[in-house]
Design a protein around this motif. Sequence first.
Motif, mmCIF file in Angstrom:
data_model
loop_
_atom_site.group_PDB
_atom_site.id
_atom_site.type_symbol
_atom_site.label_atom_id
_atom_site.label_comp_id
_atom_site.label_asym_id
_atom_site.label_seq_id
_atom_site.Cartn_x
_atom_site.Cartn_y
_atom_site.Cartn_z
ATOM 1 N N HIS A 188 -25.393 -19.552 -3.737
ATOM 2 C CA HIS A 188 -24.900 -19.040 -5.023
ATOM 3 C C HIS A 188 -23.537 -18.333 -4.869
ATOM 4 O O HIS A 188 -22.649 -18.471 -5.723
ATOM 5 N N HIS A 230 -19.709 -18.836 -6.625
ATOM 6 C CA HIS A 230 -18.722 -17.889 -7.173
ATOM 7 C C HIS A 230 -17.388 -18.049 -6.441
ATOM 8 O O HIS A 230 -16.325 -18.018 -7.054
ATOM 9 N N SER A 246 -20.259 -8.922 -8.363
ATOM 10 C CA SER A 246 -21.312 -9.362 -9.283
ATOM 11 C C SER A 246 -22.415 -8.312 -9.322
ATOM 12 O O SER A 246 -22.246 -7.195 -8.836
ATOM 13 N N ASP A 279 -22.978 -15.944 -14.043
ATOM 14 C CA ASP A 279 -23.722 -17.031 -13.409
ATOM 15 C C ASP A 279 -23.706 -18.296 -14.267
ATOM 16 O O ASP A 279 -23.901 -18.242 -15.478
#
Length: 357
Positions: free
Chosen positions: A119, A123, A143, A312
């Motif tokens: 993940h 980003h 984040s 996200d």
Amino acid sequence: MNKKPLILGIESSCDETAASLVTENEQGIPIVLSNIVSSQEDVHKEFGGVVPELAARSHIEKIDWIVKKAINKSGKKIDEIDAIASTAGPGLIVCLSVGLSFGKTFAFTTNKPFIAVNHLEGHALSPKLNSKLDYPYLLLLISGGHSQYLSVQALGKYKRLGTTIDDALGEAFDKTAKLLEIEFPGGRKIEVLAKKGNPEKFELPKPIINKGGCNLSFAGLKTAVLKISKKIKNDQEKFDLAASFQKTIEEILYKKTIIAFNEFEKMNNPKEKKFVVAGGVAANKKIRAMLMKLCKEKDYQSIFPPIELCGDNAAMIAMVGLEKFKLKLFNDLDYPAKPRWQLDEDAAFLKGAGVQL
Ligand code: KG4
Ligand code: ZN
């Protein structure tokens, strides 16, 4: 004309169920054909934070039609998809498992390659969507779960220059919002309230500002906000505290980013100096403006993904899928969910009491 790769991305690591189709144009620039994100704000509102089991249940209920919607909106057919990329970590294991299992099953039943995606790598590569961006670049990833300065050397090659030793920046915004009794999800509302307040009213600490290189710390700041919030008497003081918090964060990031610039230059001696800011907190307009100004001062090109690609989403997961597809970096269908998965696997664990900086 060669067929350009078409990648289906799936994301379910926390409280957004998302699917996206990404391809590239004739110039090799990644293009987002569809980007569907379904947020669970209403599910978690009454609990004031994300409840993992409820989040997972909501992912299960929605994932099927979110993927269908992404395919329909892209104007493409299932047959045309070349590979399926799903987030495998880091995140909440019950949530990760939903998108990961769905992606694997999709890949198995359609006989297409499967790609497991970090993940954070999503980003990190999100600014490559719809624009040309070559390696290396300096990344500030801010984040809800992570705050790191990373030197992005190439796909899969990340050098962590600094990280938070306690709370993530988004978490600090969310906790401050809670203390100010702002309804969940409150982090992003701080900057709205801050506009009505006096940023000089409260002096807040800037933990490890003069040590620890470009490592970050926000826990002491949260404790100070907690103490002051107990004495707040009216709305104006609430706005003042929000403004003081926002200002303090800007000052911390200003100083730490200069240190990160120096470390990045020492490591890469780059021809072009590029600074990318990604992750949910990159949507904060005042932080963006401050960092853009700093980049001008220090001769850096500042790059921010569009606001809808900061939080996200699955387009960033498909973006990583696209680069891995071109290198044939596929994964087996027994690839596990990885709730903890660092981008720089050689970086030391820097959290908790007794951390030496
Ligand atoms: O990247 P993201 O959507 O999810 C994670 O991977 O964590 O980031 C979510 C975080 C939340 O903590 C949220 O409060 C924060 O980003 N955030 C903001 C803003 N918009 C979202 N924080 C400060 N200012 C904003 N405008
Ligand atoms: Zn994220």
